[in-house]
Design a protein around this motif. Structure first.
Motif, mmCIF file in Angstrom:
data_model
loop_
_atom_site.group_PDB
_atom_site.id
_atom_site.type_symbol
_atom_site.label_atom_id
_atom_site.label_comp_id
_atom_site.label_asym_id
_atom_site.label_seq_id
_atom_site.Cartn_x
_atom_site.Cartn_y
_atom_site.Cartn_z
ATOM 1 N N GLN A 5 -49.083 -49.895 78.488
ATOM 2 C CA GLN A 5 -49.272 -49.336 79.818
ATOM 3 C C GLN A 5 -49.093 -50.437 80.863
ATOM 4 O OE1 GLN A 5 -52.474 -49.985 81.466
ATOM 5 N NE2 GLN A 5 -52.616 -48.350 82.969
ATOM 6 N N LEU A 6 -48.991 -50.074 82.120
ATOM 7 C CA LEU A 6 -48.464 -50.966 83.153
ATOM 8 C C LEU A 6 -49.220 -52.279 83.345
ATOM 9 C CD1 LEU A 6 -50.223 -50.781 86.070
ATOM 10 C CD2 LEU A 6 -49.422 -48.451 85.916
ATOM 11 N N ASN A 7 -50.515 -52.359 83.023
ATOM 12 C CA ASN A 7 -51.224 -53.612 83.304
ATOM 13 C C ASN A 7 -51.575 -54.389 82.037
ATOM 14 O OD1 ASN A 7 -53.255 -51.984 82.317
ATOM 15 N ND2 ASN A 7 -54.776 -52.612 83.828
ATOM 16 N N THR A 11 -45.426 -54.761 79.091
ATOM 17 C CA THR A 11 -45.440 -53.336 79.386
ATOM 18 C C THR A 11 -44.062 -52.723 79.201
ATOM 19 O OG1 THR A 11 -45.871 -51.663 81.089
ATOM 20 C CG2 THR A 11 -45.053 -53.788 81.841
ATOM 21 N N GLY A 13 -43.860 -49.583 80.599
ATOM 22 C CA GLY A 13 -44.088 -48.490 81.533
ATOM 23 C C GLY A 13 -45.186 -47.584 81.020
ATOM 24 N N GLU A 14 -45.030 -47.086 79.805
ATOM 25 C CA GLU A 14 -46.050 -46.266 79.140
ATOM 26 C C GLU A 14 -45.856 -46.369 77.630
ATOM 27 O OE1 GLU A 14 -48.746 -44.920 79.377
ATOM 28 O OE2 GLU A 14 -49.093 -44.678 81.524
#
Length: 223
Positions: A5-7, A11, A13-14
């Protein structure tokens, strides 16, 4: 299981990655994330009762998968850079009045994505979080305010929102003896630590000059 996930450290994106050396577990997870039957080779194939379930259709897109593949190749360099930046920033903050650092039970396993600072009390932590935001640390915060990462900030948990009209899982007979309260105060020792802790993310591409500037700004915000 690893989140992309983004953070996260890397990453796509998902999506995420599951790693296992258990073939039966792999097939069941494969089945659950898709249509309920695992894909073996290029087609769905029922390999036994243990592999059949109700799929959730949570497939990662091919674009995310391609990004993930490229990111994984860079992961060692990203982690090494974050660890080194965190170590240098932490050393520059040593000795600041009233500042302590979170104990790391596995320091060698720490990938270095953030620095956790423990202050004397809640009010000082609140001021530090606000000051850090004001000088450009937009993702820094008092740990108690760290969104859904803190149990008492999760409304579905605090209000025991059911998963179905039947009230599951709260109304299940197996949970009849459970009278847990998940509101703030359920975990007083953790709450006390959350209240006076400040989380500061460590980017993966800081230069030595940026590290020095970050340490100076952090020290001023903690004063």
């Amino acid at each position: 299981m690893f989140s992309l996930q983004l953070n996260k450290n890397v990453t796509a994106g998902e999506g995420g990655i599951l790693v296992t050396d258990d073939a039966a577990l792999y097939e069941r997870c494969n089945s659950a994330h898709d249509l309920g039957i695992p894909w073996i080779g290029s087609a769905p194939s029922e390999t036994g009762p243990q592999s059949v379930t109700w799929g959730l259709g949570r497939r990662m897109s091919e674009l995310c998968g391609a990004v993930a593949g490229a990111q994984l190749a860079k992961l060692p360099a990203i982690v090494a850079h974050m660890r080194a930046s965190k170590r240098r920033i932490k050393s520059m903050l040593q000795g600041a009045p009233g500042v302590n650092f979170r104990r790391l039970n596995d320091e060698c396993g720490d990938t270095g994505p953030f620095l956790m600072i423990l202050l004397d009390d809640q009010s000082r932590a609140e001021r530090a979080g606000q000051r850090l935001n004001e000088v450009g640390f937009s993702d820094a915060c008092r740990l108690a305010d760290y969104g859904l990462h803190i149990y008492s900030n999760v409304p579905q948990l605090v209000h025991k929102v059911p998963l179905s009209p039947a009230g599951d899982p709260w109304n299940l007979p197996d949970n009849a003896a459970s009278v847990r309260d998940y509101a703030l105060g359920a975990c007083p020792k953790s709450d006390a630590l959350f209240a006076r802790s400040v989380l500061i993310p460590i980017p993966s591409r800081l230069t030595p000059e940026q590290e020095k500037q970050a340490a100076e700004l952090i020290r001023a915000a903690l004063a």
